[in-house]
Design a protein around this motif. Sequence first.
Motif, PDB file in Angstrom:
ATOM      1  N   GLN A  54     -34.034  24.863  -4.635  1.00  0.00           N
ATOM      2  CA  GLN A  54     -34.346  25.121  -5.789  1.00  0.00           C
ATOM      3  C   GLN A  54     -34.634  26.676  -6.060  1.00  0.00           C
ATOM      4  OE1 GLN A  54     -35.465  22.705  -7.758  1.00  0.00           O
ATOM      5  NE2 GLN A  54     -35.802  21.048  -6.525  1.00  0.00           N
ATOM      6  N   TRP A  55     -34.860  27.036  -7.449  1.00  0.00           N
ATOM      7  CA  TRP A  55     -35.130  28.352  -7.560  1.00  0.00           C
ATOM      8  C   TRP A  55     -36.350  28.778  -7.163  1.00  0.00           C
ATOM      9  CZ3 TRP A  55     -30.943  31.117  -7.945  1.00  0.00           C
ATOM     10  CH2 TRP A  55     -30.224  30.568  -8.878  1.00  0.00           C
ATOM     11  N   GLN A  56     -36.426  30.055  -6.790  1.00  0.00           N
ATOM     12  CA  GLN A  56     -38.301  30.511  -6.144  1.00  0.00           C
ATOM     13  C   GLN A  56     -39.117  30.346  -7.238  1.00  0.00           C
ATOM     14  OE1 GLN A  56     -35.205  32.293  -6.539  1.00  0.00           O
ATOM     15  NE2 GLN A  56     -34.747  33.804  -4.580  1.00  0.00           N
ATOM     16  N   SER A  57     -38.795  30.346  -8.284  1.00  0.00           N
ATOM     17  CA  SER A  57     -39.951  30.038  -9.176  1.00  0.00           C
ATOM     18  C   SER A  57     -40.503  28.282  -9.288  1.00  0.00           C
ATOM     19  CB  SER A  57     -39.455  30.412 -10.825  1.00  0.00           C
ATOM     20  OG  SER A  57     -38.249  29.583 -11.150  1.00  0.00           O
ATOM     21  N   TYR A  58     -39.464  27.753  -8.841  1.00  0.00           N
ATOM     22  CA  TYR A  58     -39.911  26.257  -8.785  1.00  0.00           C
ATOM     23  C   TYR A  58     -40.896  26.143  -7.753  1.00  0.00           C
ATOM     24  CZ  TYR A  58     -39.532  21.423  -6.710  1.00  0.00           C
ATOM     25  OH  TYR A  58     -39.929  19.951  -6.050  1.00  0.00           O
ATOM     26  N   TRP A  59     -41.000  26.628  -6.590  1.00  0.00           N
ATOM     27  CA  TRP A  59     -41.958  26.980  -5.747  1.00  0.00           C
ATOM     28  C   TRP A  59     -43.238  27.554  -6.003  1.00  0.00           C
ATOM     29  CZ3 TRP A  59     -41.192  23.266  -2.086  1.00  0.00           C
ATOM     30  CH2 TRP A  59     -39.794  22.881  -1.829  1.00  0.00           C
ATOM     31  N   GLN A  60     -43.003  28.723  -6.540  1.00  0.00           N
ATOM     32  CA  GLN A  60     -44.206  29.593  -7.194  1.00  0.00           C
ATOM     33  C   GLN A  60     -44.909  28.726  -8.223  1.00  0.00           C
ATOM     34  OE1 GLN A  60     -42.949  32.853 -10.058  1.00  0.00           O
ATOM     35  NE2 GLN A  60     -45.081  33.628  -9.518  1.00  0.00           N
ATOM     36  N   THR A  61     -44.369  27.984  -8.825  1.00  0.00           N
ATOM     37  CA  THR A  61     -45.326  27.164  -9.706  1.00  0.00           C
ATOM     38  C   THR A  61     -45.924  26.034  -9.187  1.00  0.00           C
ATOM     39  OG1 THR A  61     -43.599  27.062 -11.486  1.00  0.00           O
ATOM     40  CG2 THR A  61     -45.161  25.396 -11.591  1.00  0.00           C
ATOM     41  N   ALA A  72     -48.982  27.904  -7.240  1.00  0.00           N
ATOM     42  CA  ALA A  72     -49.879  28.212  -8.238  1.00  0.00           C
ATOM     43  C   ALA A  72     -50.689  27.183  -8.724  1.00  0.00           C
ATOM     44  CB  ALA A  72     -49.046  28.826  -9.529  1.00  0.00           C
ATOM     45  N   ASP A  73     -50.145  25.965  -8.617  1.00  0.00           N
ATOM     46  CA  ASP A  73     -51.149  24.799  -8.770  1.00  0.00           C
ATOM     47  C   ASP A  73     -52.057  24.604  -7.936  1.00  0.00           C
ATOM     48  OD1 ASP A  73     -49.491  24.312 -11.194  1.00  0.00           O
ATOM     49  OD2 ASP A  73     -48.306  22.705 -10.209  1.00  0.00           O
ATOM     50  N   GLU A  74     -51.813  25.098  -6.711  1.00  0.00           N
ATOM     51  CA  GLU A  74     -52.834  25.028  -5.512  1.00  0.00           C
ATOM     52  C   GLU A  74     -53.518  26.210  -5.444  1.00  0.00           C
ATOM     53  OE1 GLU A  74     -52.892  22.400  -3.527  1.00  0.00           O
ATOM     54  OE2 GLU A  74     -51.354  21.574  -5.079  1.00  0.00           O
ATOM     55  N   GLY A  75     -53.542  27.184  -6.314  1.00  0.00           N
ATOM     56  CA  GLY A  75     -54.162  28.426  -6.720  1.00  0.00           C
ATOM     57  C   GLY A  75     -53.779  29.459  -5.732  1.00  0.00           C
ATOM     58  N   TYR A  76     -52.576  29.774  -5.588  1.00  0.00           N
ATOM     59  CA  TYR A  76     -52.098  30.920  -4.670  1.00  0.00           C
ATOM     60  C   TYR A  76     -51.365  31.549  -5.487  1.00  0.00           C
ATOM     61  CZ  TYR A  76     -53.303  28.767  -0.331  1.00  0.00           C
ATOM     62  OH  TYR A  76     -54.123  28.457   0.834  1.00  0.00           O
ATOM     63  N   ILE A  77     -51.335  33.027  -5.263  1.00  0.00           N
ATOM     64  CA  ILE A  77     -50.611  34.016  -5.920  1.00  0.00           C
ATOM     65  C   ILE A  77     -49.285  34.359  -5.255  1.00  0.00           C
ATOM     66  CG2 ILE A  77     -50.830  36.249  -7.188  1.00  0.00           C
ATOM     67  CD1 ILE A  77     -54.084  35.898  -7.310  1.00  0.00           C
ATOM     68  N   LEU A  78     -48.203  34.779  -5.885  1.00  0.00           N
ATOM     69  CA  LEU A  78     -47.050  35.290  -5.106  1.00  0.00           C
ATOM     70  C   LEU A  78     -47.083  36.771  -5.164  1.00  0.00           C
ATOM     71  CD1 LEU A  78     -43.425  34.112  -5.971  1.00  0.00           C
ATOM     72  CD2 LEU A  78     -44.049  36.559  -6.154  1.00  0.00           C
ATOM     73  N   PHE A  79     -46.637  37.261  -4.158  1.00  0.00           N
ATOM     74  CA  PHE A  79     -46.660  38.671  -3.906  1.00  0.00           C
ATOM     75  C   PHE A  79     -45.134  39.162  -3.493  1.00  0.00           C
ATOM     76  CE2 PHE A  79     -51.078  38.312  -3.886  1.00  0.00           C
ATOM     77  CZ  PHE A  79     -51.623  39.479  -5.063  1.00  0.00           C
ATOM     78  N   PHE A 105     -43.425  31.961   2.655  1.00  0.00           N
ATOM     79  CA  PHE A 105     -42.677  30.939   2.320  1.00  0.00           C
ATOM     80  C   PHE A 105     -41.397  31.553   1.594  1.00  0.00           C
ATOM     81  CE2 PHE A 105     -41.136  27.983  -0.650  1.00  0.00           C
ATOM     82  CZ  PHE A 105     -41.292  26.657   0.029  1.00  0.00           C
ATOM     83  N   GLY A 106     -40.281  30.656   1.652  1.00  0.00           N
ATOM     84  CA  GLY A 106     -39.066  30.805   1.400  1.00  0.00           C
ATOM     85  C   GLY A 106     -38.063  29.942   1.664  1.00  0.00           C
TER      86      GLY A 106
END
Length: 249
Positions: free
Chosen positions: A141-148, A151-158, A125-126
């Motif tokens: 949006q900044w990448q951190s917006y989507w990361q959050t 994360a709420d859905e239980g996914y980890i960013l790499f 995703f990007g």
Amino acid sequence: MAYDQAKHDRSTSVSLPSAREILPYLIETFNPDSFVDVGAGYCNWAHTASELGVQDVAAVDGPWTDLSRIKIPRDRFHVHELDRPLDLGRRFDMALSLEVGEHIRTDASRTFVQSLCRASDLVIFGAATPLQGGFMHINEQWQSYWQTIFADEGYILFDLIRPKFWNNDHVIYYYRQNAFVYVKQDRSDLIGICRAEIAAAPSNPLIDAIHPAKYLEMAGYDVVLMKHLVRKLPGHVLRTAGRKLGLSR
């Protein structure tokens, strides 16, 4: 998010070469048997995945898509408004959605991410960052917006893609800048692959990067749009202005 044919053609001219650089790495690393591209346009990424040996490919985009021009079989293409929840009735080994989230209404951001998570435990995703600019970018949006949200859905960013392709000029800059790998937190096998990739990768820090605060200080839609305005000014106006300013003969 209705692209006309010319915009789709311009998108293909950058997305197809980028797909042929990035997807071989992702497919070699994760070895997916199935692949879905959400927000696919003419299906350049799904088509490339098929070329690379993934037999089970699918794609999703809105009713504005010219189905006569998609690059995968029609029965593998799903017409869907991406602001609405998407359920394809199955899961894929890999889902991909690049430079699509900025076209989604802000109040539908979480719905869109949930749709991607419903499609796969492994999501590439990007999406466009603030002031990146583009056609119908209503949710930059900044990448951190989507990361959050992930994360709420239980996914980890790499962060696997950016270090590897940051200096690859065959890949358009926004894929190099914005693309991340997201993995469902209970998929220890996929998480292990990601951690092994990070451990094995040669040190390649993102040296040529600008802090978001400085970027926002210097950038603005007036700056972003000015270059497009200047391109549209008649040549004689530019020449006249240049003569008045002593910039031309």
